[in-house]
Design an enzyme around this catalytic site. Structure first.
Site, PDB file in Angstrom:
ATOM      1  N   GLU A   1       0.816  -1.218   0.000  1.00 11.44           N
ATOM      2  CA  GLU A   1       0.000   0.000   0.000  1.00 11.44           C
ATOM      3  C   GLU A   1       0.843   1.258   0.000  1.00 11.44           C
ATOM      4  O   GLU A   1       0.526   2.241  -0.667  1.00 11.44           O
ATOM      5  CB  GLU A   1      -0.955   0.000   1.199  1.00 11.44           C
TER       6      GLU A   1
ATOM      7  N   HIS B   1     -11.337  -5.410   7.908  1.00 16.44           N
ATOM      8  CA  HIS B   1     -12.091  -5.220   6.668  1.00 16.44           C
ATOM      9  C   HIS B   1     -13.320  -4.329   6.874  1.00 16.44           C
ATOM     10  O   HIS B   1     -14.160  -4.257   5.989  1.00 16.44           O
ATOM     11  CB  HIS B   1     -12.561  -6.571   6.107  1.00 16.44           C
TER      12      HIS B   1
END
Lengths: 325, 385
Positions: free
Chosen positions: A60, A129
């Site tokens: 990321e 999540h």
């Protein structure tokens, strides 16, 4: 006119932005052939090629950091972070580099970048999540932070965020992606990006929400109406900058405010809204501003996430407490 | 579990240890510490007298910038200064190998590279004095602003290089069009995730970027042994691109190796890691005290490898400079020093309201409100704005 989901709206908006400006690039994990894990970038690589829809290594910080370089070269990267809880490895690049490049260069190095983050819970996922990290970015000068709540906004807001010369953290309520459909008129004139909006008129109390909780707030207003209580619902849409105009105007009329979000209540967006309302319309308030949100716990295991997430009943309970003052 | 120790390969610490001081057998060198010209089968160039005198002048003036800035810090004119003493050859060699269209992403110690890019050394001082975050325009000389967060710029360089690819400015064969990017960082930064992620992205996309690591042996007080069990240039192989270790105190070799790596990138052959093997003769910054963590014997050893002294020996021995040249250069360095001293003291503080400037390309209403509120507040004091 077409009837679309939020996922389709975002996809169509991305496609339009890429058609309009050859400098727009889409980057992220699995955004190419797969079309993203939520299929938001479905079909884009097929039509725009691998140089413009870039499948990234699983890193990321690398995704955001290389996007910084592409922006410095004159591109307008739109990066996808796969899930909210995965944005933290890129946190340094976002808050130290993306957010500060324009300032430190005294305007010579703009960062026209969009960082798309599917956020929030309610999909029964495993940990990391389902998080709501918006306050961490809204707290950072140099970033702009918005949250869409419906298909039509998804279509327009993503295009407006891409067109913005400032970096925009773009939050997408993932449990709405494939939930409800709405009519999209592509010929309409959209509202400006950094504005909040009254989505339901009411007179007894104001409810402020954004992203996934707009739907919760609307459901609460429907339920309250059957009991004779009239709730005004405002979709904040922009978290940084905050567009307080419609909120203040509303609270001056209703005298009561409940702020609702999925993120932890402590130091969350609700705290900022409450503080500003207190500063600006103290004498209009009939009750203290109340907040309904996620508890100050880590996001729980999914079998009990409904207890964590603010729902219609918790919101109505807060409205009742406000009205009881 | 009776597998022999040998099956796992040699003990890396033992491999690494003995090469510590001389750079090991793979060190590319074209000029010995004694000023003897040597040759290398892969990296060798013919240098003109003008080019060599230019390197010498660049290094002398860069050292002067560094010593003046250090003195200015001691006099309280700079809050801090990141010294480059000993790293002049690494930076001038790398800087002079660039073409105008190449782009540099520096860390905060690249004063010599900045000099090569035509950045006014006075502009370097503002950041350390606290009047700005870097006064130069990165677009004017293709030299980015200094980056303080260690290694973050390696990713920016890689992304910029991906942009060059998308602009079709790689592998065209046009020497005025094909471009490459250099990411500068130190040995300590090689431990950062961002540098390793940059290696992965650059390799995956075959980006035209040269990773130029100045291994000056120390990350503040942490020695290179704390960062790596293998020579840093060997890490490149694990990412799938070549790595070269060059004598960073040898401006000729640094130039030759960097030029080859840049050319490789411009042609479309992808990234290279250049490890410039050098030594930080000064402190990490002016706040540091290297006597607490390293041996004076090491410093004395490296003084014998001084990059400027060895080139001067070579130039004098070959009649390429004389006393007049050296004396004239000293006059030029003195003038530069004087300009920096006076210029630094004259750097104006920003105005209070400048703190609100350029936060966004499109200012927000709430920030405008804050700015106007603070302006009105300041107006209540005499002469505050």
């Amino acid at each position: 006119m077409s009837r679309i989901t939020l996922a389709k709206g975002l996809n169509a908006g991305l496609r339009k932005a890429m058609e309009d400006d050859p400098k727009v690039l889409v980057m992220g994990e699995d955004v190419g052939k797969l079309g993203g894990v939520f299929r938001i970038t479905d079909g884009l690589q097929k039509d725009f090629g691998e140089d413009r829809v870039i499948d990234s290594p699983l890193a990321e910080s690398g995704i955001v950091g290389t996007a910084v370089g592409l922006a410095l070269r004159g591109y307008r990267p739109v990066v996808e972070i796969q899930f909210d809880g995965f944005v933290y490895p890129a946190y340094d690049q976002i808050v130290c580099q993306v957010a500060k490049m324009h300032y430190r260069s005294r305007g010579r190095s703009p960062m026209p970048m969009v960082i798309r983050i599917p956020f929030g819970g309610g999909i029964g996922a495993v940990e990391h999540h389902s998080e709501s990290p918006e306050a961490q970015f809204a707290h950072t000068p140099g970033l702009k932070v918005v949250a869409c709540s419906n298909p039509v906004d998804g279509y327009w807001m993503i295009q407006q965020a891409i067109a913005s010369d400032d970096p925009v953290v773009f939050l997408e309520p993932k449990r709405q992606y494939h939930a409800d459909k709405a009519d999209l008129d592509e010929t309409a004139t959209p509202e400006p990006l950094f504005t909040s909006r009254v989505v339901r008129r009411g007179t007894d109390a104001t409810v402020v929400a954004y992203g996934p909780t707009v739907k919760t707030a609307m459901a609460a207003a429907e339920a309250a109406a059957t009991d004779g209580t009239s709730l005004e619902v405002i979709d904040l849409r922009t978290l940084s900058p905050l567009d307080m105009g419609p909120v203040l105007e509303s609270v001056r009329r209703t005298g009561r405010l409940v702020v609702c979000h999925e993120a932890h209540v402590n130091l969350g967006m609700g705290a900022e809204v409450a503080a500003r309302v207190t500063e600006e319309c103290f004498y209009s308030l009939e009750a203290p501003v109340l907040r309904v949100g996620g508890f100050d716990t880590p996001y729980p295991a999914s079998r009990i996430e409904e207890d964590f997430l603010p729902d219609l009943d918790r919101l109505l309970d807060a409205v009742d407490r406000s009205l009881a003052f | 579990m009776s597998q022999s120790r040998e099956a796992f390969g040699p003990d890396l610490v033992e491999v690494f240890g003995p090469s510590q001081r001389d750079g090991g057998p793979d060190l590319v060198q074209l000029l010995t510490p004694e000023g003897e010209r040597t040759h290398h089968p892969e990296f060798d160039l013919d240098f003109s007298g003008d080019q060599l005198r230019g390197f010498y002048r660049d290094m002398v003036l860069t050292r002067r910038i560094d010593t003046e800035a250090t003195a200015l810090q001691r006099h309280g004119e700079l809050g801090i200064w990141a010294q480059l003493l000993g790293q002049e050859a690494a930076q001038i060699g790398a800087g002079r190998a660039l073409r105008p269209q190449d782009y540099v992403f520096p860390t905060y110690r690249e004063h010599g590279v900045a000099w090569c890019r035509g950045v006014d050394p006075l502009d370097l001082l503002g950041l350390f004095r606290g009047v700005d975050h870097g006064a130069w325009d990165p677009r004017e000389n293709n030299f980015g602003l200094y980056t303080i967060v260690i290694g973050a710029q390696a990713l920016h360089a890689t992304g910029y290089a991906m942009g060059i690819q998308r602009d079709g400015a790689v592998g065209t064969g046009d020497p005025d069009r094909d471009a490459a990017v250099v990411a500068h960082f130190g040995d300590g930064a090689s431990s950062q995730g961002d540098v390793n992620e940059a290696f992965i992205f650059a390799a995956s996309y075959n980006a035209p970027v040269v990773f130029f690591c100045q291994n000056n042996q120390w990350a503040i007080s942490e020695p290179i042994e704390r960062q790596s069990r293998i020579p840093l240039y060997q890490r490149a192989l694990g990412f799938g691109f070549p790595g070269v270790r060059v004598d960073g105190n040898d401006v000729l070799a640094t130039y030759a190796v960097t030029q080859a790596a840049l050319q490789r990138a411009r042609e479309g052959s992808g990234p290279t890691l250049v490890e410039a093997y050098t030594y930080r003769m000064g402190a990490h910054t002016t706040t540091d005290d290297p006597t607490r963590y390293r041996l004076s014997d090491d410093v004395e050893h490296w003084k014998l490898k001084d990059p400027i002294a060895r080139l001067e020996v070579y130039l004098r021995r070959n009649g390429l400079v004389d006393d007049d040249f050296v004396a004239d250069l000293k006059v030029e360095a003195d003038a530069l020093g004087h300009r920096l001293r006076e210029g630094c003291k004259a750097l104006a503080d920003p105005k209070a309201l400048d703190l609100f400037a350029h936060v966004y390309a499109e200012e927000t209403e709430e920030l405008r409100h804050q700015r106007e509120g603070y302006a009105a507040y300041l107006d209540t004091f005499e002469g505050a704005r």
